[in-house]
Write an enzyme that holds these catalytic residues in place. Sequence first.
Site, PDB file in Angstrom:
ATOM      1  N   ARG A 228       0.977  -1.210   0.059  1.00  0.00           N
ATOM      2  CA  ARG A 228      -0.014   0.006  -0.118  1.00  0.00           C
ATOM      3  C   ARG A 228       0.789   1.216   0.053  1.00  0.00           C
ATOM      4  NH1 ARG A 228      -3.411  -2.786  -1.548  1.00  0.00           N
ATOM      5  NH2 ARG A 228      -5.439  -3.216  -0.618  1.00  0.00           N
ATOM      6  N   HIS A 276      -0.670  -0.101  -9.814  1.00  0.00           N
ATOM      7  CA  HIS A 276      -1.559  -0.786  -8.754  1.00  0.00           C
ATOM      8  C   HIS A 276      -2.096  -2.062  -9.361  1.00  0.00           C
ATOM      9  CE1 HIS A 276      -3.884  -1.035  -4.689  1.00  0.00           C
ATOM     10  NE2 HIS A 276      -3.646  -2.342  -5.324  1.00  0.00           N
TER      11      HIS A 276
END
Length: 313
Positions: A228, A276
């Site tokens: 993250r 991502h």
Amino acid sequence: MDIIFYHPTFDTQSWLAGLQQQLPDARIREWREGDDRPADYALVWHPPVEMLAGRHQLKGVFALGAGVDSILSKLQAYPDMLPAGVPLFRLEDTGMGLQMQEYAVSQVLHWFRRFDDYQAQKQQANWQPLDDYRREDFTIGLLGAGVLGRKVAESLTAWGFPVRCWSRRKKDYPGVTSFAGVEQLSDFLNGTRVLINLLPNTPQTVGIINASLLARLADEAYVLNLARGVHLVEADLLAALDSGKLKGAMLDVFSKEPLPVDSPLWKHPRVAITPHVAAVTRADEAMAYIAKTIRQIEKGETPTGEVSLQHGY
Ligand SMILES: NC(=O)C1=CN([C@@H]2O[C@H](COP(=O)(O)OP(=O)(O)OC[C@H]3O[C@@H](n4cnc5c(N)ncnc54)[C@H](O)[C@@H]3O)[C@@H](O)[C@H]2O)C=CC1
Ligand SMILES: O=C(O)C(=O)CO
């Protein structure tokens, strides 16, 4: 059995059809605003609060991803969103382990074979063989050694790299040196040349990759952030790259996504970026896993994959 489904971007119809094949006896529907009809299970990603709130009869909520930080942060703001006692499950691997292996192995080999240096030399039309790096100087350190960290560790030991991991509790993974807890973080970092992050986003891990952590890595280290964006202090990473402490970074996740066009990370010559995509939810494997877990719950068994609300992952 009634199942409700909500995902803001997935192809809902193909998920409903696939789930129906896996669970032929279930009544499966897309959840839409205003739907308060009964449900036994909910499959969700970024769910609206009203989808789950008050549904005390739920036997399980399934997050359609591995990380549950977005659901848990919403739960902080709306504590009634998940009725007390309803278990929250997340995807364990379901094809993400292999994707993480592909990503990590390809980038570690890229750095190890000095393709970044050769790419820079190419810009100068410079034909210059460089010294090889030695595997023994290329210790890989995995921050986080759960479902995905373990898979990545396996793939890198297979390539002969020294691999170590850091987690909450000690691990016994073949060929991997295990460090656990804050008290062993320094030892874990000392000598780590390639730091790969696969931690969950929790209050304990936010900002963990900061100036003080980076300073403790081996010189000319590399950082691969696959977990993250909030784990990494981007300004500290840039400073460590510019000081020469870090040789390179590859980032898949960012504190703000999409990464703003004016972020200095885009322009940095030694930062590689992907949007991502390190490991995405593979529909078929995820559906099979969810169906298997539902069958276990229905039989009164205890499946794996339940999120600990106490630990936040
Ligand atoms: N970039 C991407 O495309 C994707 C990113 N992810 C991220 O990867 C993360 C990891 O996924 P999994 O391996 O399935 O999770 P997991 O829950 O199986 O493993 C988490 C690991 O982190 C360790 N950990 C947690 N808190 C810690 C702490 N305070 N100190 C030390 N160790 C700690 C645990 O001990 C465990 O080894 C997810 O939470 C998600 O954020 C997951 C899938 C795709
Ligand atoms: O499953 C997750 O947590 C993801 O980040 C998917 O991209």
